[in-house]
Write a protein that holds these residues in place. Structure first.
Motif, PDB file in Angstrom:
ATOM      1  N   VAL A 300     -20.105   7.717  19.717  1.00 36.03           N
ATOM      2  CA  VAL A 300     -18.724   7.297  19.946  1.00 36.03           C
ATOM      3  C   VAL A 300     -17.834   8.518  19.699  1.00 36.03           C
ATOM      4  CG1 VAL A 300     -16.823   5.900  19.051  1.00 36.03           C
ATOM      5  CG2 VAL A 300     -19.088   4.897  19.260  1.00 36.03           C
ATOM      6  N   VAL A 301     -16.855   8.740  20.553  1.00 30.40           N
ATOM      7  CA  VAL A 301     -15.861   9.767  20.281  1.00 30.40           C
ATOM      8  C   VAL A 301     -14.573   9.066  19.864  1.00 30.40           C
ATOM      9  CG1 VAL A 301     -15.045   9.940  22.696  1.00 30.40           C
ATOM     10  CG2 VAL A 301     -14.725  11.861  21.116  1.00 30.40           C
ATOM     11  N   GLN A 302     -13.979   9.550  18.778  1.00 27.90           N
ATOM     12  CA  GLN A 302     -12.814   8.866  18.202  1.00 27.90           C
ATOM     13  C   GLN A 302     -11.710   9.863  17.901  1.00 27.90           C
ATOM     14  OE1 GLN A 302     -12.712   6.972  14.035  1.00 27.90           O
ATOM     15  NE2 GLN A 302     -12.969   5.209  15.396  1.00 27.90           N
ATOM     16  N   GLN A 303     -10.498   9.459  18.244  1.00 28.70           N
ATOM     17  CA  GLN A 303      -9.287  10.241  17.962  1.00 28.70           C
ATOM     18  C   GLN A 303      -9.250  10.648  16.490  1.00 28.70           C
ATOM     19  OE1 GLN A 303      -5.872   7.780  18.450  1.00 28.70           O
ATOM     20  NE2 GLN A 303      -4.462   9.174  17.421  1.00 28.70           N
ATOM     21  N   GLY A 304      -8.972  11.915  16.220  1.00 26.78           N
ATOM     22  CA  GLY A 304      -8.788  12.368  14.848  1.00 26.78           C
ATOM     23  C   GLY A 304      -7.397  12.008  14.347  1.00 26.78           C
ATOM     24  N   ILE A 305      -7.308  11.661  13.078  1.00 26.80           N
ATOM     25  CA  ILE A 305      -6.033  11.282  12.456  1.00 26.80           C
ATOM     26  C   ILE A 305      -5.738  12.260  11.326  1.00 26.80           C
ATOM     27  CG2 ILE A 305      -4.799   9.475  11.184  1.00 26.80           C
ATOM     28  CD1 ILE A 305      -5.373   8.697  14.066  1.00 26.80           C
ATOM     29  N   ARG A 306      -4.499  12.741  11.267  1.00 31.25           N
ATOM     30  CA  ARG A 306      -4.088  13.637  10.185  1.00 31.25           C
ATOM     31  C   ARG A 306      -3.809  12.802   8.943  1.00 31.25           C
ATOM     32  NH1 ARG A 306      -5.563  18.664  11.908  1.00 31.25           N
ATOM     33  NH2 ARG A 306      -4.978  18.918  14.105  1.00 31.25           N
ATOM     34  N   LEU A 307      -4.815  12.697   8.103  1.00 28.87           N
ATOM     35  CA  LEU A 307      -4.716  11.841   6.925  1.00 28.87           C
ATOM     36  C   LEU A 307      -3.896  12.489   5.823  1.00 28.87           C
ATOM     37  CD1 LEU A 307      -8.440  10.655   6.693  1.00 28.87           C
ATOM     38  CD2 LEU A 307      -6.499   9.390   7.618  1.00 28.87           C
ATOM     39  N   ILE A 308      -3.440  11.650   4.895  1.00 24.44           N
ATOM     40  CA  ILE A 308      -2.814  12.187   3.692  1.00 24.44           C
ATOM     41  C   ILE A 308      -3.855  13.035   2.957  1.00 24.44           C
ATOM     42  CG2 ILE A 308      -1.125  10.339   3.445  1.00 24.44           C
ATOM     43  CD1 ILE A 308      -2.973   9.052   1.351  1.00 24.44           C
ATOM     44  N   GLU A 309      -3.373  14.019   2.195  1.00 25.81           N
ATOM     45  CA  GLU A 309      -4.272  14.955   1.529  1.00 25.81           C
ATOM     46  C   GLU A 309      -3.872  15.170   0.079  1.00 25.81           C
ATOM     47  OE1 GLU A 309      -4.001  18.525   3.790  1.00 25.81           O
ATOM     48  OE2 GLU A 309      -5.306  17.823   5.414  1.00 25.81           O
ATOM     49  N   ILE A 310      -4.857  15.563  -0.716  1.00 26.92           N
ATOM     50  CA  ILE A 310      -4.626  16.081  -2.062  1.00 26.92           C
ATOM     51  C   ILE A 310      -5.396  17.387  -2.152  1.00 26.92           C
ATOM     52  CG2 ILE A 310      -5.073  15.757  -4.524  1.00 26.92           C
ATOM     53  CD1 ILE A 310      -4.603  12.805  -4.177  1.00 26.92           C
ATOM     54  N   ASP A 311      -4.747  18.459  -2.548  1.00 25.26           N
ATOM     55  CA  ASP A 311      -5.377  19.791  -2.627  1.00 25.26           C
ATOM     56  C   ASP A 311      -5.946  20.196  -1.269  1.00 25.26           C
ATOM     57  OD1 ASP A 311      -4.838  19.741  -5.379  1.00 25.26           O
ATOM     58  OD2 ASP A 311      -6.759  18.777  -5.806  1.00 25.26           O
ATOM     59  N   ASP A 370       2.814   1.728  -4.399  1.00 23.06           N
ATOM     60  CA  ASP A 370       2.423   0.322  -4.574  1.00 23.06           C
ATOM     61  C   ASP A 370       2.687  -0.477  -3.305  1.00 23.06           C
ATOM     62  OD1 ASP A 370       1.583   0.815  -7.126  1.00 23.06           O
ATOM     63  OD2 ASP A 370       3.374   0.002  -8.105  1.00 23.06           O
ATOM     64  N   ARG A 371       3.825  -0.225  -2.680  1.00 28.41           N
ATOM     65  CA  ARG A 371       4.195  -0.956  -1.470  1.00 28.41           C
ATOM     66  C   ARG A 371       3.237  -0.617  -0.320  1.00 28.41           C
ATOM     67  NH1 ARG A 371       8.968   0.704  -1.164  1.00 28.41           N
ATOM     68  NH2 ARG A 371       8.909   2.110   0.634  1.00 28.41           N
ATOM     69  N   ILE A 372       2.855   0.644  -0.223  1.00 27.27           N
ATOM     70  CA  ILE A 372       1.937   1.067   0.841  1.00 27.27           C
ATOM     71  C   ILE A 372       0.552   0.468   0.617  1.00 27.27           C
ATOM     72  CG2 ILE A 372       0.767   3.075   1.845  1.00 27.27           C
ATOM     73  CD1 ILE A 372       3.394   4.644   1.254  1.00 27.27           C
ATOM     74  N   LEU A 373       0.122   0.412  -0.646  1.00 29.36           N
ATOM     75  CA  LEU A 373      -1.184  -0.198  -0.940  1.00 29.36           C
ATOM     76  C   LEU A 373      -1.181  -1.672  -0.579  1.00 29.36           C
ATOM     77  CD1 LEU A 373      -4.029  -0.031  -2.097  1.00 29.36           C
ATOM     78  CD2 LEU A 373      -3.063  -0.389  -4.381  1.00 29.36           C
ATOM     79  N   GLN A 374      -0.101  -2.374  -0.873  1.00 33.71           N
ATOM     80  CA  GLN A 374      -0.014  -3.791  -0.531  1.00 33.71           C
ATOM     81  C   GLN A 374      -0.068  -3.984   0.986  1.00 33.71           C
ATOM     82  OE1 GLN A 374      -0.218  -6.472  -2.434  1.00 33.71           O
ATOM     83  NE2 GLN A 374      -0.071  -7.750  -0.598  1.00 33.71           N
ATOM     84  N   GLU A 378      -2.896  -6.003   3.354  1.00 33.86           N
ATOM     85  CA  GLU A 378      -2.568  -6.980   4.401  1.00 33.86           C
ATOM     86  C   GLU A 378      -3.224  -6.607   5.726  1.00 33.86           C
ATOM     87  OE1 GLU A 378       1.663  -6.867   4.316  1.00 33.86           O
ATOM     88  OE2 GLU A 378       1.826  -7.906   2.371  1.00 33.86           O
ATOM     89  N   VAL A 379      -3.254  -5.304   6.031  1.00 36.28           N
ATOM     90  CA  VAL A 379      -3.915  -4.847   7.259  1.00 36.28           C
ATOM     91  C   VAL A 379      -5.409  -5.137   7.187  1.00 36.28           C
ATOM     92  CG1 VAL A 379      -4.569  -2.799   8.588  1.00 36.28           C
ATOM     93  CG2 VAL A 379      -2.201  -3.083   7.832  1.00 36.28           C
ATOM     94  N   ALA A 380      -6.022  -4.882   6.031  1.00 34.20           N
ATOM     95  CA  ALA A 380      -7.461  -5.124   5.867  1.00 34.20           C
ATOM     96  C   ALA A 380      -7.789  -6.599   6.069  1.00 34.20           C
ATOM     97  CB  ALA A 380      -7.919  -4.653   4.492  1.00 34.20           C
ATOM     98  N   ASN A 407       2.671   9.707   8.185  1.00 35.73           N
ATOM     99  CA  ASN A 407       3.814   8.866   8.560  1.00 35.73           C
ATOM    100  C   ASN A 407       3.658   7.439   8.030  1.00 35.73           C
ATOM    101  OD1 ASN A 407       5.145  10.914  10.077  1.00 35.73           O
ATOM    102  ND2 ASN A 407       3.698  10.568  11.764  1.00 35.73           N
ATOM    103  N   GLU A 408       2.690   7.265   7.150  1.00 32.19           N
ATOM    104  CA  GLU A 408       2.411   5.975   6.489  1.00 32.19           C
ATOM    105  C   GLU A 408       1.804   4.941   7.430  1.00 32.19           C
ATOM    106  OE1 GLU A 408       5.738   4.571   4.173  1.00 32.19           O
ATOM    107  OE2 GLU A 408       6.168   6.570   3.362  1.00 32.19           O
ATOM    108  N   ASN A 409       1.306   5.368   8.587  1.00 31.27           N
ATOM    109  CA  ASN A 409       0.567   4.454   9.459  1.00 31.27           C
ATOM    110  C   ASN A 409      -0.832   4.235   8.896  1.00 31.27           C
ATOM    111  OD1 ASN A 409       2.618   4.293  11.551  1.00 31.27           O
ATOM    112  ND2 ASN A 409       2.078   6.409  12.032  1.00 31.27           N
ATOM    113  N   ILE A 410      -1.368   3.014   9.091  1.00 29.29           N
ATOM    114  CA  ILE A 410      -2.686   2.660   8.560  1.00 29.29           C
ATOM    115  C   ILE A 410      -3.673   2.561   9.722  1.00 29.29           C
ATOM    116  CG2 ILE A 410      -4.008   0.882   7.339  1.00 29.29           C
ATOM    117  CD1 ILE A 410      -1.278   0.231   5.897  1.00 29.29           C
TER     118      ILE A 410
END
Length: 456
Positions: A300-311, A370-374, A378-380, A407-410
Motif C-alpha cells: 500500500v502506498v500512503q500519503q505522508g503526514i507531517r506529525l507533531i515532533e519532540i526533539d 487535554d482538549r486535543i486528546l479528548q 472521539e475520533v477513535a 495543524n491539530e488534524n487527526i
C-alpha cells in the motif's frame, strides 16, 4: 427469565437429588415441580430437586450429575431459569489460541497475556478456559481445554462448547486458511458468538472505510500501487510510506521522499540499523525496491503526514479500543510513541520511546493538550464504530495508530483487529492495561446473555 448469581457446591454423595436454597428458588421463580433440568452449554440432565431453608444462594449438585453435564468445577457463576423448571449455569467463556507442549509456557509467548486475562477475571461469576482448535470435538460438541489451577498450574478438562469465544489465534496465514474459516463458521452455525474473527490486512481497513464519513481521517492511500501511482503521490505529497499489506511491527516499511532539487530518498530498516539512500532519478528508486524484492501487488502506498515532533522526532499514538459490558466502544488505553532518530516508524524495537499522551500533548500544545486528546478519543470511537458497521463479523477489540499533525488534524494510519499490548509496559499505563482486560471480560459476559441488567 430470571437471572442471578449463585455458588455451586459439588457433592460426593451417591444420591442424585439437586439441592437449592429457598432464597435462590424465590429469585429464580422456580415452581413446585419435583424435578429440575440442569443445563450447562449444550448438556442437560433432569433430576429430583430439594429446596432447603438455608441462607444464601447456592446449589448442591451430585458429582455424578456434574459429570453428566460436564461442569468443570464448583464455585461462583451466573444462573438463570426460563421456565421455572430449569437452571442454566454459565457463562462458559473460551479463549482460543494455540497450545504447546511446554508445561511452563503452555500457550507460548501468549501465556503471560492469558494469565493476566484470567487474573483480571478474578472472582467474576463465570467459567474461563483456554483451548486450541485441534482440541475441539465437533461430533460430540465438546472441547478439552486448559483451566487455571492453584500454584500457577493448568488442568485439562472436557467441557461443552462455550457460550462465547474470544479469538486470540496468533497466526495470520493459518487464520486465513479455508479450513480455519470453516472451523470458525461452525461456532457461528451453532449461534456461539466468536469475536475478533481474524487479522486485518491494510487493504481490508481502507475498503471498510471507503465511502464512510470516517474515511476523512485516513491519509490518501492506494492498494497495489503501480510505479506511476507512487511517482504521482510523491509529486503531490513530497513524501509517502510504502507498507506491506499484511505487515506488522513496522517490518518492511519504506519512507520515500521527493525533493525537486535533490532527487528521491528512501529510508528503511536493515540489519537492526536505519538506512537512508538518495537517488537522482525515480527509476533508480524503483530498481532498489525491486532488488529488495518489494512486490507492489502486496503493498500500500500512503500519503505522508507531517506529525507533531519532540526533539525533531515524530510522535504517533496507539489507541487500544475495547467493547465493554454495554456493547460500547471505549478508548481503554492510549500510549504515545516517539520515533528513534532516523527511524521509519515509532516502534520501540526500532529505537522508539514509549510515553504517555499527556506528556506529549502538554509539551507540544500546552494547555490545549487535554482538549486535543479528548478530540482524538472521539475520533477513535468514530473510527471503531465505522469499521464495525462495515465489517461482517463481531469485533470486541481494535488497535489504532493515530497521528496528529501540526495543524491539530487527526489521522488514522493503521487499524489492527488483534492489537498487541506493548504500550501497557509503561508504568503509567499498567492500570489502563488491566482496565482493557476487564472491558473484554465484561463484553464476554454481555455476549453470553448471562449479564445482569443494569438499573437506571
Amino acid at each position: 427469565m430470571s437471572l442471578t448469581t449463585c455458588n455451586i457446591l459439588i457433592s460426593q454423595q451417591s444420591e442424585r437429588a439437586v439441592t437449592v436454597t429457598r432464597s435462590l428458588s424465590k429469585i429464580l421463580q422456580l415452581n413446585n415441580s419435583r424435578t429440575i433440568t440442569l443445563k450447562f452449554g449444550n448438556r442437560s440432565s433432569t433430576q429430583p430437586i430439594r429446596v432447603i431453608n438455608r441462607k444464601g444462594s447456592f446449589v448442591v449438585i451430585p458429582q455424578s450429575v456434574a459429570s453428566t453435564i460436564r461442569l468443570p468445577s464448583g464455585g461462583k457463576c451466573m444462573v438463570k431459569s426460563s421456565t421455572g423448571k430449569d437452571l442454566r449455569f454459565g457463562p462458559l467463556i473460551g479463549i482460543m489460541t494455540y497450545a504447546t507442549n511446554n508445561p511452563v509456557l503452555p500457550f507460548g509467548s501468549r501465556t503471560g497475556f492469558i494469565k493476566e486475562f484470567l487474573k483480571a477475571a478474578g472472582e467474576r461469576p463465570a467459567f474461563y478456559f483456554v483451548f486450541s482448535p485441534r482440541n475441539v470435538n465437533w461430533d460430540e460438541e465438546v472441547i478439552t481445554g486448559y483451566f487455571p489451577a492453584s500454584g500457577g498450574r493448568w488442568v485439562r478438562k472436557t467441557v461443552p462448547l462455550p457460550d462465547v469465544v474470544y479469538n486470540r489465534l496468533p497466526s495470520r496465514s493459518a487464520e486465513k486458511s479455508l479450513s480455519m474459516e470453516d472451523f470458525k463458521e461452525k461456532f457461528v452455525r451453532r449461534r456461539i458468538p466468536l469475536f475478533n474473527w481474524s487479522f486485518f490486512d491494510k487493504s481490508d481497513v481502507y475498503r471498510l472505510l471507503s465511502g464512510d464519513e470516517a474515511n476523512k481521517y485516513v491519509p490518501e492511500s492506494y492498494n497495489r500501487p503501480s510505479p506511476d501511482t507512487i511517482r504521482d503521490m510523491l509529486e503531490k505529497h513530497r513524501f509517502v510510506y510504502l507498507k506491506p499489506t499484511a505487515g506488522s511491527l513496522g517490518i518492511g516499511i519504506y519512507r520515500l521522499t521527493y525533493n525537486p532539487e535533490r532527487g528521491y530518498f528512501a529510508r528503511f530498516r536493515k540489519n537492526d540499523g536505519n538506512v537512508l539512500i538518495r537517488f537522482s532519478r525515480f527509476e533508480g528508486l524503483m530498481r532498489m525496491l525491486r532488488a529488495h524484492n518489494v512486490r507492489l501487488q502486496y503493498y500500500v502506498v500512503q500519503q505522508g503526514i507531517r506529525l507533531i515532533e519532540i526533539d525533531s522526532c515524530p510522535i504517533d499514538f496507539r489507541f487500544h479500543m475495547t467493547k465493554d459490558g454495554n456493547n460500547e466502544w471505549v478508548a481503554a488505553g492510549i500510549g504515545a510513541k516517539k520515533a528513534g532518530k532516523g527511524s521509519v516508524t515509532t516502534h520501540v524495537r526500532t529505537g522508539g520511546q514509549l510515553m504517555t499522551p499527556e506528556q506529549v500533548l502538554s509539551k507540544v500544545f500546552g494547555s490545549r493538550g487535554d482538549r486535543i486528546l479528548q478530540r482524538a478519543k472521539e475520533v477513535a470511537i468514530t473510527l471503531a464504530r465505522s469499521i464495525e458497521n462495515n465489517y461482517s463479523r463481531p469485533l470486541g477489540e481494535l488497535g489504532f495508530d493515530l497521528g496528529i499533525d501540526k495543524n491539530e488534524n487527526i489521522w488514522m494510519f493503521e487499524a489492527n483487529a488483534k492489537p498487541g499490548r506493548s504500550i501497557f509496559k509503561h508504568p503509567s499505563l499498567k492500570a489502563q492495561g488491566k482496565a482493557s482486560l476487564v472491558n473484554i471480560i465484561e463484553h464476554c459476559m454481555y455476549l453470553s446473555r448471562f449479564q445482569l441488567r443494569r438499573e437506571g
